[in-house]
Design a protein around this motif. Structure first.
Motif, PDB file in Angstrom:
ATOM      1  N   ILE A  19      -7.562   4.273   1.569  1.00  8.16           N
ATOM      2  CA  ILE A  19      -7.807   2.837   1.486  1.00  8.16           C
ATOM      3  C   ILE A  19      -7.461   2.151   2.804  1.00  8.16           C
ATOM      4  O   ILE A  19      -8.184   1.284   3.291  1.00  8.16           O
ATOM      5  N   PHE A  20      -6.353   2.551   3.391  1.00  9.01           N
ATOM      6  CA  PHE A  20      -5.900   1.997   4.670  1.00  9.01           C
ATOM      7  C   PHE A  20      -6.946   2.217   5.770  1.00  9.01           C
ATOM      8  O   PHE A  20      -7.233   1.321   6.571  1.00  9.01           O
ATOM      9  N   ILE A  21      -7.496   3.403   5.826  1.00  9.19           N
ATOM     10  CA  ILE A  21      -8.482   3.750   6.856  1.00  9.19           C
ATOM     11  C   ILE A  21      -9.771   2.934   6.687  1.00  9.19           C
ATOM     12  O   ILE A  21     -10.382   2.494   7.663  1.00  9.19           O
ATOM     13  N   LYS A  22     -10.152   2.695   5.433  1.00  5.77           N
ATOM     14  CA  LYS A  22     -11.402   1.984   5.149  1.00  5.77           C
ATOM     15  C   LYS A  22     -11.278   0.473   5.275  1.00  5.77           C
ATOM     16  O   LYS A  22     -12.254  -0.210   5.593  1.00  5.77           O
ATOM     17  N   ASN A  26      -5.570  -3.896   5.304  1.00  6.25           N
ATOM     18  CA  ASN A  26      -4.367  -3.222   4.818  1.00  6.25           C
ATOM     19  C   ASN A  26      -3.415  -2.890   5.959  1.00  6.25           C
ATOM     20  O   ASN A  26      -3.831  -2.385   7.010  1.00  6.25           O
ATOM     21  N   TYR A  27      -2.153  -3.181   5.737  1.00  8.21           N
ATOM     22  CA  TYR A  27      -1.072  -2.794   6.641  1.00  8.21           C
ATOM     23  C   TYR A  27      -0.076  -1.953   5.849  1.00  8.21           C
ATOM     24  O   TYR A  27       0.126  -2.189   4.665  1.00  8.21           O
ATOM     25  N   ILE A  28       0.523  -0.984   6.503  1.00  4.40           N
ATOM     26  CA  ILE A  28       1.573  -0.178   5.878  1.00  4.40           C
ATOM     27  C   ILE A  28       2.872  -0.432   6.634  1.00  4.40           C
ATOM     28  O   ILE A  28       2.909  -0.372   7.873  1.00  4.40           O
ATOM     29  N   LEU A  41      -0.628   8.412  10.348  1.00  7.19           N
ATOM     30  CA  LEU A  41      -0.960   7.006  10.577  1.00  7.19           C
ATOM     31  C   LEU A  41       0.074   6.276  11.415  1.00  7.19           C
ATOM     32  O   LEU A  41      -0.106   5.109  11.759  1.00  7.19           O
ATOM     33  N   ARG A  42       1.166   6.943  11.764  1.00  6.06           N
ATOM     34  CA  ARG A  42       2.293   6.256  12.393  1.00  6.06           C
ATOM     35  C   ARG A  42       1.960   5.629  13.750  1.00  6.06           C
ATOM     36  O   ARG A  42       2.628   4.670  14.165  1.00  6.06           O
ATOM     37  N   ARG A  46      -1.586  -0.828  12.726  1.00  5.94           N
ATOM     38  CA  ARG A  46      -1.355  -1.465  11.422  1.00  5.94           C
ATOM     39  C   ARG A  46      -0.280  -0.749  10.609  1.00  5.94           C
ATOM     40  O   ARG A  46      -0.044  -1.088   9.451  1.00  5.94           O
ATOM     41  N   PHE A  47       0.353   0.227  11.216  1.00  5.38           N
ATOM     42  CA  PHE A  47       1.508   0.886  10.599  1.00  5.38           C
ATOM     43  C   PHE A  47       2.766   0.371  11.297  1.00  5.38           C
ATOM     44  O   PHE A  47       2.925   0.524  12.510  1.00  5.38           O
TER      45      PHE A  47
END
Length: 304
Positions: A19-22, A26-28, A41-42, A46-47
């Protein structure tokens, strides 16, 4: 290999990763915690790893949500609730911001780290914040369902995710609006065990190996669930047992009691929960920790 096999955290966070990639909204965010599925993803902008600074972590997520982003925060249950409670109440909940908080390490899932990591009081702590919804993941199936729909779940939400391979009831069709499900049903409606989280697995194992008339209800959503349907099920059974890894005051017991009071249901209930105290004990094995607190399947079986 079944697509739902594997560690429940991998099932959950692999979907979050997709979901994050698409979705660029979205932020983690994390408090120096790590999960295997998100390691790659680090280096993404957006991480955000805020370090061991939970108050700042929540403030950053609130700011992102205020500007239309979709922040997903993850870290240990005890740290993402107690350490930043004021920020959760006022910066996220009072503004009804669309922030998802993922609590890893619920219950005694990290028994070797002691009371700082025990997640036995966080459920009711978060329940006390009116605007925050709570989901308690019990198995791989539910983890898959919740994580796939995480952007469709609106408003501030606290989601607890356990660890280990919890792929034991993949045929259950979970309805997130309903908020509960009978995950093991006996032929006769004599005994109903109401439980949540990993204790659903223990209760199901006991019920399936027991010749008595035991059904198991998984209560996985704690605010906006179908309370009338839940009460209707309770009324159908002669004996009700509440079985919870959380403490007596910090878990599902007061939530269920509130529901029974609201609908004026007078039902005798037996309770098996963690004690209402800080437990300064350390074990290498979760089952040993649970048995030491008299919460094992043998203890549950005595209540049947």
């Amino acid at each position: 290999m079944n697509k739902l096999d594997g560690d429940v955290r991998d099932i959950f966070f692999n979907n979050i990763k997709k979901i994050f990639i698409k979705n660029n909204k979205n932020y983690i965010l994390t408090n120096d915690s790590d999960v295997f599925a998100l390691k790659s993803l680090r280096n993404n902008r957006r991480f955000i790893d805020a370090g061991v600074a939970e108050q700042n972590l929540i403030n950053i997520s609130a700011g992102l949500a205020k500007f239309g982003k979709l922040p997903i925060v993850y870290g240990f249950c005890s740290f993402l609730t107690f350490r930043c409670y004021e920020q959760l109440r006022f910066n996220i909940a009072s503004h009804n911001l669309n922030v998802k908080i993922i609590g890893i390490g619920p219950g005694f899932s990290f028994p070797y780290d002691g009371p700082t990591h025990h997640g036995t009081q966080d459920i009711y702590l978060m329940y006390l914040i009116p605007e925050i919804e709570i989901y308690n993941i019990s198995d791989n199936n539910l983890a898959n369902e919740v994580s796939k729909k995480i952007n469709k779940i609106k408003g501030p939400t606290y989601i607890r995710i356990d660890k280990g391979n919890l792929n034991y009831n993949q045929n259950i069709k979970y309805n997130l609006d309903k908020g509960y499900e009978i995950i093991f049903k006996s032929k006769k409606q004599n005994i109903l065990i109401i439980t949540s989280g990993i204790f659903c697995k223990y209760a199901t194992e006991l019920a399936s190996s027991n010749n008595s008339d035991v059904s198991v209800l998984n209560l996985f959503k704690f605010k906006n669930f179908n309370k009338k349907g839940f009460i209707k099920i309770i009324k159908q059974y002669k004996k009700i047992i509440i079985y919870d890894e959380s403490s007596e005051s910090g878990g599902i017991l007061p939530i269920i009691n509130n529901c029974l009071l609201k609908y004026k249901v007078n039902k005798k209930i037996k309770v098996l929960t963690s004690p209402d105290k800080q437990i300064f004990e350390y074990y290498q094995n979760r089952d040993l920790m649970i048995n030491k607190q008299n919460l094992g399947k043998k203890n549950l079986n005595k209540l049947l």
